[in-house]
Scaffold this motif. Structure first.
Motif, PDB file in Angstrom:
ATOM      1  N   ILE A 127       0.846  -1.199   0.000  1.00 35.14           N
ATOM      2  CA  ILE A 127       0.000   0.000   0.000  1.00 35.14           C
ATOM      3  C   ILE A 127       0.880   1.247   0.000  1.00 35.14           C
ATOM      4  N   TYR A 128       1.900   1.256   0.853  1.00 35.53           N
ATOM      5  CA  TYR A 128       2.821   2.389   0.902  1.00 35.53           C
ATOM      6  C   TYR A 128       3.493   2.594  -0.460  1.00 35.53           C
ATOM      7  N   LYS A 129       3.994   1.507  -1.046  1.00 38.91           N
ATOM      8  CA  LYS A 129       4.688   1.624  -2.334  1.00 38.91           C
ATOM      9  C   LYS A 129       3.767   2.186  -3.421  1.00 38.91           C
ATOM     10  N   LYS A 130       2.518   1.794  -3.396  1.00 41.05           N
ATOM     11  CA  LYS A 130       1.558   2.279  -4.390  1.00 41.05           C
ATOM     12  C   LYS A 130       1.392   3.796  -4.296  1.00 41.05           C
ATOM     13  N   HIS A 131       1.485   4.332  -3.087  1.00 37.92           N
ATOM     14  CA  HIS A 131       1.257   5.762  -2.857  1.00 37.92           C
ATOM     15  C   HIS A 131       2.539   6.515  -2.496  1.00 37.92           C
ATOM     16  N   ARG A 132       3.658   5.845  -2.582  1.00 38.84           N
ATOM     17  CA  ARG A 132       4.931   6.394  -2.101  1.00 38.84           C
ATOM     18  C   ARG A 132       5.273   7.755  -2.700  1.00 38.84           C
TER      19      ARG A 132
END
Length: 170
Positions: free
Chosen positions: A158-163
């Motif tokens: 999730i973090y990587k998707k919105h990083r």
């Protein structure tokens, strides 16, 4: 083998209950994954107090998993070393840090439970990781008990998707 030194790690912990009403959270498992979602640490933790609830339905922890578990101070030391100089990703990660009796710089912490765009989508409340994983990744997690490795992997994804947007806003 997963890379240990990583600029970004996701942490998730499972807890059991101590005290007469199982009101005290006690660390039972600590898991970390790297930026690629590879597990770099996963340890069960020997209880420091008498367990009054294993919370198995939620935690996935059973008494037999803790028989040969590592002592708390060793796990605490290991996790602290892996977090050093890394961005820490988690979902309500301050609770995990509290149970580990650790601190991490706020500027180096990314908490999916309190990321403003996710909260706005949830009427300004913290969304559950289960709902976020479904909405953001199309993943169904926590169908029965929780698995701290799976939860850490979902949080990191999730973090990587919105990083890019997340870091830009900082």
């Amino acid at each position: 083998m997963a890379q240990l030194n990583t600029p970004c790690v996701a942490l998730d912990c499972e807890m059991v209950g101590a005290g007469p009403y199982a009101e005290t959270d006690m660390l039972a498992r600590a898991s970390l994954v790297n930026l690629e979602g590879e597990c770099i640490y996963d340890q069960y933790v020997k209880p420091r107090q008498k367990v009054t609830s294993y919370r198995t339905r939620v935690s996935g922890i059973t008494p037999d998993l803790l028989v040969d578990a590592m002592d708390f101070r060793t796990v605490q030391r290991d996790v602290a070393a892996l977090l050093k100089d890394s961005i820490l990703v988690g979902h309500s990660v301050n609770h995990d840090l509290d149970v580990l009796e650790l601190k991490h710089p706020e500027a180096m912490t990314r908490d999916t439970a309190y990321y403003l765009p996710f909260m706005r989508q949830n009427r300004n409340r913290s969304p559950s990781l289960k709902i976020l994983a479904q909405r953001e990744l199309g993943l169904r997690i926590q169908q029965n008990d929780h698995n701290s490795v799976t939860d850490a992997q979902a949080t990191m994804a999730i973090y990587k998707k919105h990083r890019r947007n997340w870091e830009r806003k900082l």
